[in-house]
Write an enzyme that holds these catalytic residues in place. Sequence first.
Site, PDB file in Angstrom:
ATOM      1  N   TYR A 144      14.369  30.412   7.396  1.00  0.00           N
ATOM      2  CA  TYR A 144      13.179  31.161   7.823  1.00  0.00           C
ATOM      3  C   TYR A 144      13.063  31.209   9.341  1.00  0.00           C
ATOM      4  O   TYR A 144      13.248  30.210  10.028  1.00  0.00           O
ATOM      5  CB  TYR A 144      11.918  30.496   7.266  1.00  0.00           C
ATOM      6  CG  TYR A 144      11.800  30.581   5.762  1.00  0.00           C
ATOM      7  CD1 TYR A 144      11.772  31.820   5.120  1.00  0.00           C
ATOM      8  CD2 TYR A 144      11.720  29.434   4.989  1.00  0.00           C
ATOM      9  CE1 TYR A 144      11.656  31.898   3.734  1.00  0.00           C
ATOM     10  CE2 TYR A 144      11.599  29.498   3.610  1.00  0.00           C
ATOM     11  CZ  TYR A 144      11.572  30.737   2.991  1.00  0.00           C
ATOM     12  OH  TYR A 144      11.462  30.799   1.624  1.00  0.00           O
ATOM     13  N   ARG A 169       1.119 -10.649   7.543  1.00  0.00           N
ATOM     14  CA  ARG A 169       0.925  -9.491   6.639  1.00  0.00           C
ATOM     15  C   ARG A 169       2.007  -8.472   6.915  1.00  0.00           C
ATOM     16  O   ARG A 169       1.882  -7.657   7.823  1.00  0.00           O
ATOM     17  CB  ARG A 169      -0.398  -8.801   6.966  1.00  0.00           C
ATOM     18  CG  ARG A 169      -1.625  -9.280   6.312  1.00  0.00           C
ATOM     19  CD  ARG A 169      -2.835  -8.400   6.567  1.00  0.00           C
ATOM     20  NE  ARG A 169      -2.865  -7.686   7.820  1.00  0.00           N
ATOM     21  CZ  ARG A 169      -3.352  -8.162   8.974  1.00  0.00           C
ATOM     22  NH1 ARG A 169      -3.879  -9.356   9.044  1.00  0.00           N
ATOM     23  NH2 ARG A 169      -3.317  -7.411  10.052  1.00  0.00           N
ATOM     24  N   LYS A 173       0.835  -1.210   0.000  1.00  0.00           N
ATOM     25  CA  LYS A 173       0.000   0.000   0.000  1.00  0.00           C
ATOM     26  C   LYS A 173       0.869   1.259   0.000  1.00  0.00           C
ATOM     27  O   LYS A 173       2.073   1.195   0.304  1.00  0.00           O
ATOM     28  CB  LYS A 173      -0.900  -0.009   1.244  1.00  0.00           C
ATOM     29  CG  LYS A 173      -0.107   0.069   2.551  1.00  0.00           C
ATOM     30  CD  LYS A 173      -1.004  -0.124   3.780  1.00  0.00           C
ATOM     31  CE  LYS A 173      -0.180  -0.059   5.053  1.00  0.00           C
ATOM     32  NZ  LYS A 173      -0.985  -0.360   6.250  1.00  0.00           N
ATOM     33  N   ARG A 225     -10.549   0.706  14.527  1.00  0.00           N
ATOM     34  CA  ARG A 225     -10.377   1.388  13.242  1.00  0.00           C
ATOM     35  C   ARG A 225     -11.435   0.771  12.348  1.00  0.00           C
ATOM     36  O   ARG A 225     -12.605   1.038  12.552  1.00  0.00           O
ATOM     37  CB  ARG A 225      -8.933   1.168  12.766  1.00  0.00           C
ATOM     38  CG  ARG A 225      -8.467   2.192  11.788  1.00  0.00           C
ATOM     39  CD  ARG A 225      -6.955   2.147  11.584  1.00  0.00           C
ATOM     40  NE  ARG A 225      -6.515   0.905  10.915  1.00  0.00           N
ATOM     41  CZ  ARG A 225      -5.245   0.693  10.523  1.00  0.00           C
ATOM     42  NH1 ARG A 225      -4.324   1.618  10.727  1.00  0.00           N
ATOM     43  NH2 ARG A 225      -4.898  -0.432   9.922  1.00  0.00           N
ATOM     44  N   CYS A 276      13.229  24.180   4.502  1.00  0.00           N
ATOM     45  CA  CYS A 276      12.410  24.941   3.555  1.00  0.00           C
ATOM     46  C   CYS A 276      11.655  23.983   2.635  1.00  0.00           C
ATOM     47  O   CYS A 276      11.829  22.774   2.711  1.00  0.00           O
ATOM     48  CB  CYS A 276      13.291  25.854   2.717  1.00  0.00           C
ATOM     49  SG  CYS A 276      14.346  26.932   3.708  1.00  0.00           S
ATOM     50  N   MET A 277      10.849  24.537   1.746  1.00  0.00           N
ATOM     51  CA  MET A 277      10.088  23.694   0.823  1.00  0.00           C
ATOM     52  C   MET A 277      11.007  22.912  -0.111  1.00  0.00           C
ATOM     53  O   MET A 277      10.748  21.749  -0.420  1.00  0.00           O
ATOM     54  CB  MET A 277       9.125  24.563   0.002  1.00  0.00           C
ATOM     55  CG  MET A 277       8.165  23.754  -0.856  1.00  0.00           C
ATOM     56  SD  MET A 277       7.137  24.801  -1.884  1.00  0.00           S
ATOM     57  CE  MET A 277       6.091  25.596  -0.676  1.00  0.00           C
ATOM     58  N   ASP A 278      12.081  23.562  -0.548  1.00  0.00           N
ATOM     59  CA  ASP A 278      12.900  22.996  -1.630  1.00  0.00           C
ATOM     60  C   ASP A 278      14.319  22.655  -1.205  1.00  0.00           C
ATOM     61  O   ASP A 278      15.076  22.129  -2.012  1.00  0.00           O
ATOM     62  CB  ASP A 278      13.022  24.014  -2.778  1.00  0.00           C
ATOM     63  CG  ASP A 278      11.717  24.726  -3.037  1.00  0.00           C
ATOM     64  OD1 ASP A 278      10.728  24.019  -3.262  1.00  0.00           O
ATOM     65  OD2 ASP A 278      11.683  25.967  -2.972  1.00  0.00           O
ATOM     66  N   HIS A 309      -6.114  -7.017  13.151  1.00  0.00           N
ATOM     67  CA  HIS A 309      -4.874  -6.220  13.092  1.00  0.00           C
ATOM     68  C   HIS A 309      -4.527  -5.736  14.491  1.00  0.00           C
ATOM     69  O   HIS A 309      -5.392  -5.283  15.233  1.00  0.00           O
ATOM     70  CB  HIS A 309      -5.109  -5.031  12.152  1.00  0.00           C
ATOM     71  CG  HIS A 309      -3.886  -4.244  11.796  1.00  0.00           C
ATOM     72  ND1 HIS A 309      -2.681  -4.831  11.483  1.00  0.00           N
ATOM     73  CD2 HIS A 309      -3.694  -2.906  11.658  1.00  0.00           C
ATOM     74  CE1 HIS A 309      -1.796  -3.875  11.185  1.00  0.00           C
ATOM     75  NE2 HIS A 309      -2.383  -2.701  11.291  1.00  0.00           N
TER      76      HIS A 309
END
Length: 387
Positions: free
Chosen positions: A268, A224, A38, A136, A321-323, A168
């Site tokens: 930042y 599993r 998954k 769940r 940071c993002m990048d 589970h």
Amino acid sequence: MERPPLGPAGIVVDLAAVRANVRVLRATAGVPLIAVVKADAYGHGMVACARAAQQGGAQWLATATVEEALALRAAGLDGPVLCWLNGPGSDFAAAAAAGIDLTAHSVADLDAMAGAFAGRTTPARVQLKVDTGLSRNGAPRAAWAELFASARAGEEAGTWQVTGVWSHFACSDEPDHPANDRQEQGFREALALAEEHGLRPQLRHLANSAAAILRPSSRFDAVRCGLAVYGLDPAPGEATDIGLVPAMTVTAPLLSVKDLVPGDAVSYGQRWVAEQPTTVGLVPVGYAEGIPRNAGRPDAPDQAATVGIDGKWRPIRGTVCMDQVVVDLGGDRPSPGTEVVVLGPPGAGGPTAQDWAEACGTINYEIVTRIGGRMSRRYVDSEGAVG
Ligand SMILES: *Cc1c(COP(=O)(O)O)cnc(C)c1O
């Protein structure tokens, strides 16, 4: 000055490691293995890892959603496939037509499946999930009897064959947690009740990776395993060393190096400030690639996540940071273009997914599953042929 060519940041997945992990899990558990692929195989690439898992001897594949299971079939993967997360749009008819085992958690699920299976001439394959302590999905204890009765009625009508009953664990990474005994006991009671209702499921399964390794009594007819297939430790600190090999390595090129003087602040919020002269390097991976934003631990810089450069562990400074991230090079000046090992197996010259998890206050599952963004993914096969 001529700059060396910069390869992009990328994920390398070793399919030989996946195969070897499957083999060692099978040998450890001694029962058939359901390889859980998954969430794009926990960030490792679903189709390639599913194929490698089968090559390593996994008898079953499993996904969360029906869509993931159908994608396995669309990619040409045969053999038993189980899925369990049903939603309003889940295409039960397509799944049954593709020979996929669906999971019913309730009589409502069975009713929806019966509707979807109306035009079929052969029984579909359905497994039943009982909730033994996770709250769940799965039928709660009070609903077991009606689920089993309804499932048996559908079998007698030829609508489906009940191929499995499963549950589970909530705490399998804490082997001494009392919930494990309670859940296993509950599961045995559910199996007995299923039998009383005339069901004879061939595949009774309860254990995920941690239980498959640590709890022999929970292995039943199959285990599993997800995380362990990718070579990560499902219960750090417990006796889980069976020789798993992490399959994922993430590398990036060092982009640039600059000098800081005392008082220079990084990233930042200027949440890390150099106290002495140092050098810092720029690495092009950020939270868009799945690096947790707090990995530099501005609150506790001595616990910051690190990357490996020339065999040295270099802590992230300031906010991710993002990048990109800024790493402390401590006065060294590796050349731009030097390979940065963001994470990998022990011995790959950088931190492991487990190291990242500890720095970021999470689990290795989350680290690898989130890795991605703009990074390419490449498969290698350390035994030779490219998979
Ligand atoms: C994800 C998942 C697994 C695999 O768990 P691991 O701890 O990764 O082995 C097994 N069963 C279910 C129901 C799951 O959701």
